[in-house]
Design a protein around this motif. Structure first.
Motif, PDB file in Angstrom:
ATOM      1  N   ARG A   1     -14.125  -4.197 -34.414  1.00 23.45           N
ATOM      2  CA  ARG A   1     -12.926  -3.763 -35.120  1.00 23.45           C
ATOM      3  C   ARG A   1     -13.094  -2.330 -35.606  1.00 23.45           C
ATOM      4  NH1 ARG A   1     -11.173  -7.301 -40.218  1.00 23.45           N
ATOM      5  NH2 ARG A   1     -11.258  -8.901 -38.575  1.00 23.45           N
ATOM      6  N   ALA A   2     -14.299  -2.002 -36.051  1.00 25.66           N
ATOM      7  CA  ALA A   2     -14.571  -0.654 -36.552  1.00 25.66           C
ATOM      8  C   ALA A   2     -16.071  -0.466 -36.655  1.00 25.66           C
ATOM      9  CB  ALA A   2     -13.924  -0.435 -37.924  1.00 25.66           C
TER      10      ALA A   2
ATOM     11  N   PRO B   1     -25.967   7.576 -32.616  1.00 23.11           N
ATOM     12  CA  PRO B   1     -25.635   6.757 -31.440  1.00 23.11           C
ATOM     13  C   PRO B   1     -24.446   5.839 -31.687  1.00 23.11           C
ATOM     14  CG  PRO B   1     -28.009   6.754 -31.827  1.00 23.11           C
ATOM     15  CD  PRO B   1     -27.382   7.410 -33.016  1.00 23.11           C
ATOM     16  N   ALA B   2     -24.325   5.302 -32.903  1.00 24.88           N
ATOM     17  CA  ALA B   2     -23.200   4.422 -33.206  1.00 24.88           C
ATOM     18  C   ALA B   2     -21.881   5.181 -33.142  1.00 24.88           C
ATOM     19  CB  ALA B   2     -23.381   3.787 -34.581  1.00 24.88           C
ATOM     20  N   TYR B   3     -21.858   6.389 -33.700  1.00 30.18           N
ATOM     21  CA  TYR B   3     -20.631   7.186 -33.672  1.00 30.18           C
ATOM     22  C   TYR B   3     -20.257   7.549 -32.227  1.00 30.18           C
ATOM     23  CZ  TYR B   3     -21.591   7.965 -38.685  1.00 30.18           C
ATOM     24  OH  TYR B   3     -21.849   7.815 -40.028  1.00 30.18           O
ATOM     25  N   LEU B   4     -21.236   7.957 -31.454  1.00 32.97           N
ATOM     26  CA  LEU B   4     -20.954   8.353 -30.071  1.00 32.97           C
ATOM     27  C   LEU B   4     -20.482   7.166 -29.238  1.00 32.97           C
ATOM     28  CD1 LEU B   4     -23.958  10.771 -29.595  1.00 32.97           C
ATOM     29  CD2 LEU B   4     -21.540  11.415 -29.521  1.00 32.97           C
TER      30      LEU B   4
ATOM     31  N   LEU C   1     -15.969   4.194 -26.682  1.00 30.62           N
ATOM     32  CA  LEU C   1     -15.322   2.899 -26.477  1.00 30.62           C
ATOM     33  C   LEU C   1     -13.976   2.788 -27.191  1.00 30.62           C
ATOM     34  CD1 LEU C   1     -18.530   0.708 -26.907  1.00 30.62           C
ATOM     35  CD2 LEU C   1     -17.265   1.093 -24.777  1.00 30.62           C
ATOM     36  N   GLY C   2     -13.570   3.825 -27.898  1.00 33.65           N
ATOM     37  CA  GLY C   2     -12.279   3.791 -28.581  1.00 33.65           C
ATOM     38  C   GLY C   2     -12.254   2.925 -29.821  1.00 33.65           C
ATOM     39  N   VAL C   3     -13.403   2.767 -30.473  1.00 29.49           N
ATOM     40  CA  VAL C   3     -13.493   1.956 -31.695  1.00 29.49           C
ATOM     41  C   VAL C   3     -13.325   2.868 -32.913  1.00 29.49           C
ATOM     42  CG1 VAL C   3     -15.043   0.516 -33.090  1.00 29.49           C
ATOM     43  CG2 VAL C   3     -14.950   0.227 -30.594  1.00 29.49           C
ATOM     44  N   PRO C   4     -12.507   2.494 -33.890  1.00 27.12           N
ATOM     45  CA  PRO C   4     -12.330   3.337 -35.081  1.00 27.12           C
ATOM     46  C   PRO C   4     -13.652   3.596 -35.801  1.00 27.12           C
ATOM     47  CG  PRO C   4     -10.665   1.608 -35.022  1.00 27.12           C
ATOM     48  CD  PRO C   4     -11.653   1.296 -33.924  1.00 27.12           C
ATOM     49  N   ILE C   5     -13.786   4.810 -36.306  1.00 26.11           N
ATOM     50  CA  ILE C   5     -14.999   5.232 -37.010  1.00 26.11           C
ATOM     51  C   ILE C   5     -14.640   5.595 -38.440  1.00 26.11           C
ATOM     52  CG2 ILE C   5     -16.860   6.941 -37.124  1.00 26.11           C
ATOM     53  CD1 ILE C   5     -16.386   7.402 -34.081  1.00 26.11           C
ATOM     54  N   VAL C   6     -15.366   5.017 -39.382  1.00 25.86           N
ATOM     55  CA  VAL C   6     -15.243   5.375 -40.793  1.00 25.86           C
ATOM     56  C   VAL C   6     -16.628   5.774 -41.279  1.00 25.86           C
ATOM     57  CG1 VAL C   6     -14.653   4.594 -43.121  1.00 25.86           C
ATOM     58  CG2 VAL C   6     -13.300   3.823 -41.156  1.00 25.86           C
TER      59      VAL C   6
ATOM     60  N   ASP D   1     -12.073   8.509 -37.946  1.00 25.43           N
ATOM     61  CA  ASP D   1     -10.733   8.164 -38.391  1.00 25.43           C
ATOM     62  C   ASP D   1     -10.580   8.350 -39.892  1.00 25.43           C
ATOM     63  OD1 ASP D   1      -9.290   6.320 -35.999  1.00 25.43           O
ATOM     64  OD2 ASP D   1     -11.467   6.482 -35.903  1.00 25.43           O
ATOM     65  N   ALA D   2     -11.659   8.185 -40.637  1.00 25.61           N
ATOM     66  CA  ALA D   2     -11.625   8.358 -42.086  1.00 25.61           C
ATOM     67  C   ALA D   2     -13.018   8.703 -42.570  1.00 25.61           C
ATOM     68  CB  ALA D   2     -11.121   7.087 -42.773  1.00 25.61           C
TER      69      ALA D   2
END
Length: 374
Positions: free
Chosen positions: A94-95, A106-109, A114-119, A139-140
């Motif tokens: 989900r995010a 690595p998680a952010y990249l 994969l088009g997963v929202p990043i907070v 995204d935030a």
């Protein structure tokens, strides 16, 4: 909608504690939500994450090589393995909520690919490399300290670990009673003001050397001292206490480590210590005045961490080389006799603090997911 969230961060308490606080808030809002934590096998998360009942997916610690050597030759392969692990964890999430550290990049990249929202949550006033990278496409972005130089940053404060949030609730019900209970637990006199001195688990040589030099004056002013020296650094302070007059030594309590730090905070009237993000955030939330002595190495982030609380009147700041017996006699000892000033400083610290940082950060996550789903 995907039914799991990935939390990425680790290495130090500054990354792990906010991560665990955020995980607890996510679980409280949605008990059935699956959470995966990306962390290393070497950091604090290896112990604390499983202890919190969370799944830890271990990822290689892959620092960027700074010079051509054997580590540089191994870097491409280790980076590919880290990215594979991160990609497998992030797929379908989900995010991704990142807290910085080696595992966050690595998680952010992977999330971006994969088009997963990043907070992102940044603990320090000066952000680290991983969060500076991730903030470019996040995204935030939530920050502990207003003014943190990251794009689109929103001030959410520090997600507080469970023992601190519990202490906040207990103090709201009966602060004097909670302080008296903590004093009994720690073997302190409930009738004296308590000065807590700590340089963290590693200790701080300047604090260990200088604060015992004003023990007699602090005790004469009506205080007692609880001094955590750091592991392996107790003996010189213990020797200093042994040389004190008995009526002074009776009120100077030296230990190497405070495993129950929340008990010390429950009874603290004044703290003398470093200015790590966790320390500043917790003291402000609890309304505890402090003398901040920033770590004298690094990029000056600890000085900036404390700036907001100090500017509000909730603490004093002194550089490490300037923390001397003379400075303490001029600035610290008089505070013990100025209870009205201590109360004013406590109120000012509380005014600069955030007590619901985890809830604010999870709100950011919900908003980011909703925007992507719209």
């Amino acid at each position: 909608m995907a039914d799991h969230i990935v939390l990425a961060g680790g290495g130090s308490a500054g990354h792990v504690n906010p991560l665990l606080a955020t995980a607890a808030e996510l679980r409280a809002r949605e008990p059935g939500l699956a959470l995966t934590v990306l962390g290393t096998a070497e950091g604090l998360e290896a112990e604390l994450v499983p202890a919190a009942g969370l799944e830890l997916t271990v990822i290689d610690r892959v620092p960027m090589p700074r010079r051509p050597n054997a580590d540089a030759l191994r870097f491409p392969g280790r980076w590919r393995r880290a990215m594979r692990t991160a990609g497998a964890a992030v797929a379908g999430a989900r995010a991704v909520v990142g807290f910085g550290g080696y595992v966050a990049s690595p998680a952010y990249l992977a999330a971006r690919r994969l088009g997963v929202p990043i907070v992102i949550h940044e603990q320090n006033a000066l952000p680290g490399l991983a969060n500076r990278l991730g903030a470019r496409w996040a995204d935030a972005v939530g920050v502990t300290f207003s003014g943190t130089p990251l794009p689109r940053a929103r001030w959410v404060g520090l997600p507080l670990r469970r023992t601190i949030s519990d202490l906040l609730a207990e103090r709201a019900q009966d602060a004097p009673g909670r302080a008296a209970a903590a004093a009994a637990t720690l073997g302190l006199d409930p009738g004296r003001l308590t000065v807590v001195v700590t340089g963290g688990s590693l200790g701080a040589r300047r604090l260990n050397e200088q604060v015992p030099l004003v023990a007699a004056e602090l005790v004469a002013a009506g205080a007692q001292v609880l001094h955590a020296t750091g592991r392996g650094k107790l003996e010189p302070v213990r020797a200093a206490v042994a040389a004190m007059a008995p009526e002074v030594a009776a009120h100077y309590h030296a230990v190497d480590y405070l495993g129950e730090m929340h008990e010390a905070l429950a009874v603290a009237d004044l703290m003398i210590g470093r200015a790590g993000a966790g320390t500043v955030g917790e003291l402000a939330a609890l309304g505890i005045p402090a003398i901040y002595v920033p770590l004298p190495v690094g990029n000056g982030e600890q000085r900036r961490n404390a700036a907001g609380v100090v500017d509000a009147g909730g603490g004093l700041l002194v550089e490490d080389p300037q923390l001397t017996r003379a400075w303490l006699l001029e600035h610290a000892v008089p505070l013990i006799g100025q209870r009205g000033r201590l109360r004013s400083m406590a109120q000012a610290a509380e005014s600069a603090g955030v007590r619901d940082g985890a809830a604010r950060l999870v709100d950011l996550v919900d908003e980011a997911v909703a925007r992507r789903s719209a």
